[in-house]
Design a protein around this motif. Structure first.
Motif, PDB file in Angstrom:
ATOM      1  N   GLY A 138      26.183  62.575  61.082  1.00  0.00           N
ATOM      2  CA  GLY A 138      25.864  62.014  59.769  1.00  0.00           C
ATOM      3  C   GLY A 138      26.884  61.009  59.274  1.00  0.00           C
ATOM      4  O   GLY A 138      27.010  60.783  58.069  1.00  0.00           O
ATOM      5  N   VAL A 139      27.626  60.391  60.176  1.00  0.00           N
ATOM      6  CA  VAL A 139      28.625  59.382  59.794  1.00  0.00           C
ATOM      7  C   VAL A 139      28.491  58.181  60.715  1.00  0.00           C
ATOM      8  O   VAL A 139      27.859  58.253  61.774  1.00  0.00           O
ATOM      9  N   GLU A 140      29.127  57.090  60.311  1.00  0.00           N
ATOM     10  CA  GLU A 140      29.135  55.885  61.140  1.00  0.00           C
ATOM     11  C   GLU A 140      30.531  55.713  61.704  1.00  0.00           C
ATOM     12  O   GLU A 140      31.515  55.671  60.964  1.00  0.00           O
ATOM     13  N   TYR A 141      30.623  55.615  63.024  1.00  0.00           N
ATOM     14  CA  TYR A 141      31.921  55.463  63.680  1.00  0.00           C
ATOM     15  C   TYR A 141      32.230  53.980  63.849  1.00  0.00           C
ATOM     16  O   TYR A 141      31.965  53.372  64.891  1.00  0.00           O
ATOM     17  N   SER A 142      32.773  53.385  62.800  1.00  0.00           N
ATOM     18  CA  SER A 142      33.042  51.948  62.836  1.00  0.00           C
ATOM     19  C   SER A 142      34.357  51.615  62.143  1.00  0.00           C
ATOM     20  O   SER A 142      34.480  50.553  61.529  1.00  0.00           O
ATOM     21  N   PHE A 143      35.322  52.534  62.236  1.00  0.00           N
ATOM     22  CA  PHE A 143      36.568  52.368  61.488  1.00  0.00           C
ATOM     23  C   PHE A 143      37.707  51.815  62.338  1.00  0.00           C
ATOM     24  O   PHE A 143      38.840  51.754  61.874  1.00  0.00           O
ATOM     25  N   GLY A 144      37.416  51.433  63.581  1.00  0.00           N
ATOM     26  CA  GLY A 144      38.449  50.850  64.414  1.00  0.00           C
ATOM     27  C   GLY A 144      39.232  51.890  65.183  1.00  0.00           C
ATOM     28  O   GLY A 144      39.921  52.736  64.588  1.00  0.00           O
ATOM     29  N   PRO A 145      39.160  51.878  66.504  1.00  0.00           N
ATOM     30  CA  PRO A 145      39.897  52.850  67.320  1.00  0.00           C
ATOM     31  C   PRO A 145      41.383  52.488  67.386  1.00  0.00           C
ATOM     32  O   PRO A 145      41.763  51.329  67.206  1.00  0.00           O
ATOM     33  N   ASP A 146      42.206  53.476  67.653  1.00  0.00           N
ATOM     34  CA  ASP A 146      43.660  53.279  67.709  1.00  0.00           C
ATOM     35  C   ASP A 146      44.132  53.510  69.138  1.00  0.00           C
ATOM     36  O   ASP A 146      43.936  54.594  69.707  1.00  0.00           O
ATOM     37  N   ILE A 147      44.776  52.494  69.717  1.00  0.00           N
ATOM     38  CA  ILE A 147      45.238  52.597  71.113  1.00  0.00           C
ATOM     39  C   ILE A 147      46.323  53.668  71.269  1.00  0.00           C
ATOM     40  O   ILE A 147      46.523  54.213  72.363  1.00  0.00           O
ATOM     41  N   LYS A 148      46.987  53.995  70.147  1.00  0.00           N
ATOM     42  CA  LYS A 148      48.032  55.013  70.233  1.00  0.00           C
ATOM     43  C   LYS A 148      47.462  56.380  70.594  1.00  0.00           C
ATOM     44  O   LYS A 148      48.163  57.254  71.102  1.00  0.00           O
ATOM     45  N   LEU A 149      46.157  56.571  70.301  1.00  0.00           N
ATOM     46  CA  LEU A 149      45.526  57.850  70.590  1.00  0.00           C
ATOM     47  C   LEU A 149      44.903  57.893  71.989  1.00  0.00           C
ATOM     48  O   LEU A 149      44.326  58.909  72.382  1.00  0.00           O
ATOM     49  N   ALA A 150      45.001  56.787  72.717  1.00  0.00           N
ATOM     50  CA  ALA A 150      44.427  56.740  74.060  1.00  0.00           C
ATOM     51  C   ALA A 150      45.294  57.540  75.025  1.00  0.00           C
ATOM     52  O   ALA A 150      46.527  57.400  75.036  1.00  0.00           O
ATOM     53  N   GLU A 151      44.649  58.368  75.827  1.00  0.00           N
ATOM     54  CA  GLU A 151      45.379  59.210  76.768  1.00  0.00           C
ATOM     55  C   GLU A 151      45.210  58.736  78.207  1.00  0.00           C
ATOM     56  O   GLU A 151      46.181  58.538  78.930  1.00  0.00           O
ATOM     57  N   ALA A 152      43.965  58.556  78.625  1.00  0.00           N
ATOM     58  CA  ALA A 152      43.693  58.220  80.027  1.00  0.00           C
ATOM     59  C   ALA A 152      44.013  56.750  80.300  1.00  0.00           C
ATOM     60  O   ALA A 152      43.938  55.890  79.416  1.00  0.00           O
ATOM     61  N   ALA A 153      44.362  56.475  81.543  1.00  0.00           N
ATOM     62  CA  ALA A 153      44.662  55.094  81.927  1.00  0.00           C
ATOM     63  C   ALA A 153      43.430  54.203  81.760  1.00  0.00           C
ATOM     64  O   ALA A 153      43.534  53.033  81.348  1.00  0.00           O
ATOM     65  N   GLU A 154      42.264  54.770  82.074  1.00  0.00           N
ATOM     66  CA  GLU A 154      41.027  53.989  81.940  1.00  0.00           C
ATOM     67  C   GLU A 154      40.753  53.638  80.479  1.00  0.00           C
ATOM     68  O   GLU A 154      40.231  52.568  80.172  1.00  0.00           O
ATOM     69  N   GLU A 155      41.108  54.547  79.594  1.00  0.00           N
ATOM     70  CA  GLU A 155      40.922  54.323  78.160  1.00  0.00           C
ATOM     71  C   GLU A 155      41.822  53.169  77.692  1.00  0.00           C
ATOM     72  O   GLU A 155      41.390  52.258  76.969  1.00  0.00           O
ATOM     73  N   LYS A 156      43.079  53.205  78.120  1.00  0.00           N
ATOM     74  CA  LYS A 156      44.028  52.149  77.741  1.00  0.00           C
ATOM     75  C   LYS A 156      43.618  50.801  78.330  1.00  0.00           C
ATOM     76  O   LYS A 156      43.752  49.752  77.685  1.00  0.00           O
ATOM     77  N   ALA A 157      43.084  50.841  79.562  1.00  0.00           N
ATOM     78  CA  ALA A 157      42.641  49.599  80.205  1.00  0.00           C
ATOM     79  C   ALA A 157      41.487  48.957  79.434  1.00  0.00           C
ATOM     80  O   ALA A 157      41.411  47.724  79.308  1.00  0.00           O
ATOM     81  N   LEU A 158      40.597  49.795  78.884  1.00  0.00           N
ATOM     82  CA  LEU A 158      39.475  49.260  78.108  1.00  0.00           C
ATOM     83  C   LEU A 158      39.972  48.634  76.807  1.00  0.00           C
ATOM     84  O   LEU A 158      39.501  47.569  76.402  1.00  0.00           O
ATOM     85  N   PHE A 159      40.946  49.292  76.145  1.00  0.00           N
ATOM     86  CA  PHE A 159      41.537  48.709  74.941  1.00  0.00           C
ATOM     87  C   PHE A 159      42.098  47.321  75.255  1.00  0.00           C
ATOM     88  O   PHE A 159      41.867  46.347  74.520  1.00  0.00           O
ATOM     89  N   GLU A 160      42.852  47.237  76.333  1.00  0.00           N
ATOM     90  CA  GLU A 160      43.493  45.965  76.695  1.00  0.00           C
ATOM     91  C   GLU A 160      42.451  44.898  77.038  1.00  0.00           C
ATOM     92  O   GLU A 160      42.599  43.733  76.663  1.00  0.00           O
ATOM     93  N   ALA A 161      41.376  45.308  77.735  1.00  0.00           N
ATOM     94  CA  ALA A 161      40.325  44.352  78.100  1.00  0.00           C
ATOM     95  C   ALA A 161      39.608  43.820  76.861  1.00  0.00           C
ATOM     96  O   ALA A 161      39.327  42.625  76.752  1.00  0.00           O
ATOM     97  N   LEU A 162      39.343  44.719  75.905  1.00  0.00           N
ATOM     98  CA  LEU A 162      38.685  44.290  74.666  1.00  0.00           C
ATOM     99  C   LEU A 162      39.594  43.382  73.851  1.00  0.00           C
ATOM    100  O   LEU A 162      39.142  42.373  73.281  1.00  0.00           O
ATOM    101  N   ASP A 163      40.878  43.723  73.794  1.00  0.00           N
ATOM    102  CA  ASP A 163      41.836  42.886  73.061  1.00  0.00           C
ATOM    103  C   ASP A 163      41.896  41.479  73.647  1.00  0.00           C
ATOM    104  O   ASP A 163      42.035  40.487  72.918  1.00  0.00           O
ATOM    105  N   ALA A 164      41.798  41.385  74.961  1.00  0.00           N
ATOM    106  CA  ALA A 164      41.861  40.075  75.617  1.00  0.00           C
ATOM    107  C   ALA A 164      40.547  39.311  75.483  1.00  0.00           C
ATOM    108  O   ALA A 164      40.539  38.081  75.338  1.00  0.00           O
TER     109      ALA A 164
END
Length: 739
Positions: free
Chosen positions: A643-669
């Motif tokens: 019942g909520v909208e997930y659109s508040f911006g993810p935080d890279i500091k909370l990323a644990e897996a390497a694949e998760e961090k790689a996606l953050f970096e790819a989106l940033d670029a």
């Protein structure tokens, strides 16, 4: 195996109906044969002015026997249910079989249909085809009830094989079938019998009948070209006329005649139109392009080699061209002495539509819109307005009254004679274009402005009075007008806000040209629309500033026009879909692009669609779409459940897996590069940059659990999916793509 030959011999069939009638005969008979169980190897249909013919090859001697089982009601079912089943199956009670099934004892009917002889089936099918033939117009004659395009005289129907020919017996309204036909009405010597198709075609040619319409057309084209070439001339190609004339003759005899010197100064289009429409003559030109001769096609061979026929045709042609010469000279004199205004004034008394005013009212609206459009298409507003005011003047001329198909063209001639600028004269002819999907698109700025204004006024006018196309009915050719707008915009690469233009023209339709009280308000509203593109709110602000009562029409305008304009823009989008599908762009791609901002800018819309289509044809494109859909599905389900909208911006500091961090970096670029490409409207570059996200997105889904037990991680990852959805959806709404 046997071959079937059918001929339906009648009085002369109109040329325009022959080709379709031959195909209809083929379809009706072959479909009927197949439905009755007779297959065939091939079928060919033919037509001449006096006959329809059909040859069907490879028919079996009879249809196969058929055994069918039908399951009926339970044995203990009500009697009425059993009786209904018996009637439907066409069997007696004694013929039913009782069989045990998991649901109890049930009746079964075994229906055995023996094969039927081919002649019996052919006779039945042919009679049904003749009685139900879909002629556009038909007639009855004598005391019978049969309807045919012209009186039907005889029916040839035979089945032939190696052992010989057999007449298929049937009778329709007193006309019995046989194996006899007739040749040319005047050049042959009576009836003759045939035994198969080859015999039929050969004997017809001997009797001065060329069965094939294509062969007749080839003969006409070849002989005409040879006669013209012998005198150093060239026949003006006209495929439509060639097809029509080949349906007027059974034995084409081509004759070449001369046009009198006094008529050669007429515009070539006038000569061509007069000869084509009235006499069915082909035009023949000399090396300078001047039409000096004509070709006529007789259906007779004569002892004087057509001299008498040619003399008669030349006499009739001279009378026709005398009329054309009179119209041309009168119109030209008026154009030079009084200018185009002499004709435009008459248009005040010509009704365009009883709800849309006169032609003069329409011209005033078109001129106003053309002036507004001029800067957008690179034209001078004054020239565009002037061209629009005289573009339809020739509708009042004598020449166009006699030959309506010359409208526009004669306007160009008369504008030149009036001394108007060349751009204005060209617009008179070109503003009707494009008339179809293959017609040339005007490119001269003044012509483009007037052509667009003309078509948009037509569309907005009929939308304003709620006269829209419905189903297959389009009496005002609005689909063609919409396609014309689309082709003008795309063909010239125009960047137009069509919604604003539509709103403005709808407003003009609501105001009478002589309503001076409304003029200031109209101009203020048009300025608001042009500047902001917001009709309702902007218009209301202007209305509120008026002292006293607003004109009565204004409430209708502000309340109704936004819905009307949205509906008309949707209609244009529908026609655009058809246009782009013909060019190979998928319908779902078009829908995905229509969901984006700026959809009223057709050039931008098509540019977007072409980039998406090209991207989807690559492996990266297809895989990225799948990754987007996976992210979108997970996110949509989570938002619905939470019942909520997930659109508040993810935080890279909370990323644990390497694949998760790689996606953050790819989106940033990728995001800045995508934004830069979109700002430059380089959709191909934006999609190429998105393609680089394919691997990081795939890696994320392979190595990361989105719905983690840790709620903080779960929310962060769902917000990351939202970022994927937003980034991938910047060029097109990928949720609308199939696959």
């Amino acid at each position: 195996m046997a071959d079937l030959l059918i001929e339906l011999f009648s009085e002369e069939i109109p040329a325009r109906m022959q080709r379709k009638a031959a195909e209809d005969l083929k379809k009706l008979v072959t479909d009927g044969l197949v439905e009755a169980g007779l297959t065939y190897a091939g079928a060919r249909a033919f037509s001449t002015p006096r006959r329809l013919a059909l040859a069907v090859d490879g028919l079996p001697d009879k249809s196969p026997a058929v055994r069918e089982e039908r399951k009926g009601p339970r044995v203990d079912a009500p009697e009425k249910a059993i009786e209904g089943f018996l009637r439907g199956a066409g069997v007696a009670r004694e013929a039913l079989e009782e069989r045990d099934t998991p649901k109890g004892a049930v009746f079964f009917a075994v229906i055995e249909k023996p094969g039927r002889a081919a002649p019996e089936i052919v006779a039945e099918v042919l009679e049904a085809a003749v009685r139900g033939f879909p002629w556009p117009k038909s007639m009855r004659w004598g005391a019978g009830s049969l309807r045919w395009v012209r009186p039907l005289h005889s029916i040839l129907c035979i089945l032939s094989d190696e052992s010989g020919a057999e007449v298929v017996p049937l009778e329709i309204e007193g006309i019995a079938s046989g194996d006899v036909t007739r040749g040319h009405r005047f050049l042959s010597s009576g009836a003759f019998s045939v035994v198969n198709f080859e015999d039929y075609e050969t004997k017809l040619k001997r009797a001065k009948v060329v069965l094939s319409a294509e062969e007749r057309a080839e003969t006409i084209a070849h002989d005409a070209a040879q006669l013209a070439f012998a005198k150093g001339l060239e026949v003006v190609e006209d495929k439509g006329l060639l097809a029509e004339v080949s349906g007027l003759v059974e034995w084409p005899v081509v004759l070449l005649g001369e046009i009198e010197e006094q008529f050669r100064a007429l515009p070539p289009e006038v000569l061509q139109t007069s000869m084509k429409e009235h006499q069915k003559f082909f035009s023949v030109k000399n090396g300078q392009g001047q039409i000096v001769s004509f070709v006529t096609v007789a259906n007779m061979e004569t002892r004087d080699n057509g001299a008498t026929i040619l003399a008669g045709n030349q006499k009739v042609l001279a009378a026709r061209l005398s009329d054309a010469k009179f119209f041309w000279e009168n119109d030209l004199r008026l154009a030079k002495s009084e200018g185009m205004e002499a004709w435009t004034a008459r248009l005040e008394n010509v009704t365009f539509h009883n709800k849309l005013g006169s032609q003069a009212d329409r011209i005033a609206r078109i001129a106003a819109l053309a002036e507004s459009l001029a800067p957008m298409v690179g034209a001078e507003p004054a020239l565009a307005g002037q061209a629009a005011k005289v573009a339809k003047a020739d509708l009042s001329s004598e020449m166009v009254f006699e030959f309506p198909e010359l409208q526009g063209l004669m306007g160009r001639y008369y504008s030149d004679a009036s001394g108007l600028p060349a751009e204005v004269a060209a617009a008179c002819e070109e503003h009707y274009s494009p008339l179809g999907p293959s017609d040339d698109v005007p490119s001269a700025p003044v012509s483009v402005a007037v052509a667009l204004a003309d078509k948009l006024d037509t569309l907005t006018g009929f939308w304003a009075i709620d006269e829209k196309p419905t189903g297959s009915k389009d009496p005002f050719a609005l689909r063609r007008a919409a396609l014309g707008v689309i082709r003008l915009v795309l063909g010239n690469g125009l960047r137009l806000h069509l919604d604003r233009l539509i709103d403005a023209q709808l407003l003009r339709h609501q105001i009478a040209p002589d309503d001076t009280k409304a003029a200031a308000l109209r101009d203020a509203l048009l300025a608001e629309i042009a500047q902001h593109g917001v009709f309702g709110a902007a218009a209301r602000a202007v209305i509120d500033g008026i002292e006293g009562d607003a004109p009565a029409w204004i409430e209708k305008v502000t309340a109704h026009s936004p819905d009307t304009s949205d509906d008309l823009l949707a209609f244009l989008h529908d026609r655009l879909k058809v246009h782009l599908r013909d060019q190979g762009i998928r319908h779902d791609v078009i829908d995905a692009c229509l969901a984006m901002p700026g959809k009223d800018d057709l050039t931008l819309l098509v540019k977007r669609a072409e980039a998406v289509q090209a991207f989807l044809s690559t492996d990266d494109g297809e895989n990225l779409v799948q990754g987007f859909k996976r992210a979108n599905n997970i996110l949509t389900q989570a938002e619905a459940a939470d019942g909520v909208e997930y659109s508040f911006g993810p935080d890279i500091k909370l990323a644990e897996a390497a694949e998760e961090k790689a996606l953050f970096e790819a989106l940033d670029a990728a995001e800045p590069a995508i934004a830069s490409a979109l700002e430059a409207e380089d959709f191909a570059a934006a999609m190429a940059r998105m393609a680089a996200l394919r691997a990081p997105i795939d890696g994320f889904f392979d190595g990361v659990q989105v719905n983690a037990e840790n709620e903080i991680l779960r929310r962060n990852r769902l917000n990351l999916l939202h970022r994927i959805r937003e980034t991938c959806g910047k060029v097109a709404d990928m949720s609308r793509l199939e696959g």
